[in-house]
Design a protein around this motif. Sequence first.
Motif: not given
Length: 256
Positions: A3-12
């Motif tokens: 979830i953190l990886s996807w959140a970081y990717l979306i934010a990026l």
Amino acid sequence: MRILSWAYLIALFTFILLPVGVLVVFSFQDGRLPVPPFKGATLEWYASVLADRALMEALLNSMIVALISAAVSLMLGFLAASGLARVVLPGSVLMRGVLIAPMTVSYLIVALGLLQMFGKIGVRPSLLATGIGHVVINLPLCFAIIYASIGEHQKNALKAARDLGAREWQVLWLVAAPMLLPSLAAAYFLAFTFSWDEFIIAFLLTRFDVTLPVEIWSMLRSGLSPETNAVGSLVFLVSIVIVVALELLLFRKGAK
């Protein structure tokens, strides 16, 4: 963790693409100012851009300068990389450093230096001067990409071709170039994109025949409008098309 990886990717991606998205959305603004609220969609500004003769001439100038300067940069970078990869000479490290050095210099410094040099030798500000400036900044990029792609198996193949009697131009054209095709394409399209978008050198080294970034700057002097957003959207579209074409035609083929 996922979830953190996807959140970081979306934010990026949001951070990178949000300004471009706003630019594109408000290029369709049915009003004089490209600011919220969005008042409705129209293609008026794109029609205005395509009907603007000065803008189309600047677009053609940018295309010509980018195509030619990228080709010259690629050719010189390819020859330099092939030579330095083939033979180890005293001072090879220094030669590579000198070739790559312009990448560390501000475009403003490069432009000022070229402007003074051209003034001394009688070369007037023009598209030719701008093209030379773009070769100066793109040659190190092409050299670095191609040189990094030449491994031991490429060197062995080139040596074998020479041992079998191939002439030097045959070695470069029939052996080296096909083996390095993805790197050559990447170097060319990156050099084209950098030349296409470059402003500082083009601004200082052109006078009457200007490139597209200089023409856009002239438009921005009169204030923001959906028309400038439309121009920016078209430039972004060209860059995206180049990247997608490079991915589909070369990198995927190379992976297979």
